[in-house]
Design an enzyme around this catalytic site. Structure first.
Site, PDB file in Angstrom:
ATOM      1  N   GLU A 105      -1.671 -11.347  -0.708  1.00 32.10           N
ATOM      2  CA  GLU A 105      -1.223  -9.952  -0.572  1.00 32.10           C
ATOM      3  C   GLU A 105      -0.473  -9.543  -1.830  1.00 32.10           C
ATOM      4  OE1 GLU A 105       0.915  -9.414   3.135  1.00 32.10           O
ATOM      5  OE2 GLU A 105       2.035  -7.721   2.336  1.00 32.10           O
ATOM      6  N   ASP A 107       1.914  -6.456  -3.090  1.00 34.21           N
ATOM      7  CA  ASP A 107       2.668  -5.375  -2.447  1.00 34.21           C
ATOM      8  C   ASP A 107       3.382  -4.451  -3.405  1.00 34.21           C
ATOM      9  OD1 ASP A 107       2.298  -6.081   0.212  1.00 34.21           O
ATOM     10  OD2 ASP A 107       3.915  -7.554   0.148  1.00 34.21           O
ATOM     11  N   GLU A 109       6.024  -1.485  -2.392  1.00 33.23           N
ATOM     12  CA  GLU A 109       6.679  -0.810  -1.273  1.00 33.23           C
ATOM     13  C   GLU A 109       7.783   0.090  -1.819  1.00 33.23           C
ATOM     14  OE1 GLU A 109       5.953  -3.863   2.352  1.00 33.23           O
ATOM     15  OE2 GLU A 109       7.827  -4.166   1.260  1.00 33.23           O
TER      16      GLU A 109
END
Ligand code: NAG
Length: 286
Positions: A105, A107, A109
Site C-alpha cells: 500500500e 498512502d 492522507e
C-alpha cells in the site's frame, strides 16, 4: 434560415462543444468507479469534470480505478475540504487486493485541521504487510483554495511522491538489504474521505465538528500511466533515459533536501522515542 434549421445547427454546435470538452479533459468515469457514499461526478463552471467526495456523520465516500497497475505513475488534482476540516481525512492511495497480511500500500492522507490551521500530508508505505514508514509534511500553499497535483510514481527502483511536480519523498527499493518493497502484486488506486478523529487530530484529542458537515473534497484530472515491469516505457522503463527510474538528478535531490529542511514535520527514521536503538534497517543504510 428556418427556425427548425437554426435550432438543429445550435444543438449540433452544442453537441460538438460537449464532445470537444470531453475529448480534451477525458472522461473520469472511463477510468474510475464510484464505490459508495455521497460521490458525484459533475462538470464545474469552467467545464472541467470533477468528482466530489462528501463526508457526513453517516457516510464516507470513495472511488477507485477500474484498472490495476504493476508499476505506474498516477497523477490527480485535488482540492481539499475547506474551513474547519479537523478530524476529516482525504486520501489518495494505491493498494493490492491479495492477502491482507502480505498487502502492499502506498498512502497519501491529508489530515484536516481547524479553520486557518495547516493541513498535514501523511505518507506511508506497506510492503508485504509491513507498514510503519510514516513521514509527514506541511504544504507550502493552502490546499483548500485550489486544485494541486499529487503524484505517485512506483517503479522498480523507487517510489516517488510529488506535490505540484516537487519531489517530497523517495522510498528506495532496498530489497537487496531484505527491506520489503512492492514488486510483484498489482495495485489499484483509491480516493476517499472519512472520519479519523480517533487518531489524526493530535492523537484524537480534537474531535470532528459535525455541525460543520457535510465535508467535501474535489478530485479531477486523473492520469494513470501503467509501467509494465519487463518493458521500457518513456516514464517508468528500466532502460529508459528518464529520471523516473534513474538516480535522482541534482534538481530532484535539491527538492528533497528543501522539503526535508522546511516542510517535513515527522520522520519515522528519526523517531528514537519509538524505535529506541533499533531504527528500521532502511533508515541506517547509506
Ligand atoms: C493544526 O495545525 C497546528 C499547527 O501546525 C498543529 O500544531 C495542530 O496539531 C493541528 N491540529 C490538528 C487537530 O491536527
Amino acid at each position: 434560415m428556418g427556425q427548425a434549421r437554426a435550432h438543429l445547427l445550435a444543438s449540433l454546435w452544442a453537441f460538438y462543444l460537449i464532445l470537444a470538452i470531453s475529448m480534451v479533459t477525458g472522461d473520469l468515469t472511463n477510468d474510475l468507479d464510484i464505490l459508495w457514499g455521497n460521490s458525484k461526478v459533475f462538470y464545474d463552471n469552467s467545464g472541467k469534470q470533477t468528482i466530489s467526495l462528501t463526508l457526513d456523520r453517516w457516510t464516507t465516500s470513495a472511488f477507485r480505478s477500474k484498472s490495476t497497475y504493476l508499476f505506474s505513475r498516477i497523477d490527480m488534482d485535488i482540492k481539499l475540504v475547506a474551513g474547519d476540516s479537523a478530524g476529516t481525512v482525504t486520501t489518495l492511495y494505491m493498494i493490492t487486493e491479495g492477502l491482507w497480511q502480505f498487502h502492499d500500500e502506498i498512502d497519501l492522507e491529508f489530515l484536516g485541521n481547524s479553520t486557518g490551521e495547516p493541513y498535514t500530508l501523511h505518507t506511508n508505505l506497506y510492503a508485504r504487510g509491513k507498514g510503519g514508514r510514516e513521514k509527514r509534511y506541511k504544504l507550502w500553499f493552502d490546499p483548500t483554495a485550489d486544485f494541486h497535483t499529487y503524484t505517485i510514481i512506483w517503479n522498480q527502483r523507487n517510489i516517488l511522491i510529488l506535490v505540484d511536480d516537487k519531489l517530497i519523498r523517495q522510498i528506495k527499493n532496498n530489497l537487496m538489504y531484505s527491506v520489503p518493497y512492492p514488486t510483484y502484486q498489482p495495485m489499484r488506486v483509491y480516493g476517499s474521505i472519512w472520519n479519523a478523529d480517533d487518531w489524526a487530530t493530535m492523537g484524537g484529542r480534537v474531535k470532528t465538528d459535525w455541525s460543520q458537515a457535510p465535508f467535501t473534497a474535489y478530485f479531477r484530472n486523473y492520469r494513470a500511466i501503467a509501467c509494465p515491469p519487463q518493458q521500457s516505457s518513456p516514464l517508468c522503463g528500466q532502460s529508459s533515459g528518464n529520471w523516473f527510474n534513474q538516480e535522482l538528478d541534482v534538481t530532484r535531490k535539491q527538492q528533497l533536501q528543501e522539503v526535508d529542511a522546511n516542510y517535513k514535520i515527522y520522520d519515522y527514521c528519526t523517531d528514537t522515542k519509538r524505535f529506541k536503538d533499533n531504527l528500521p534497517k532502511e533508515c541506517t543504510i547509506n
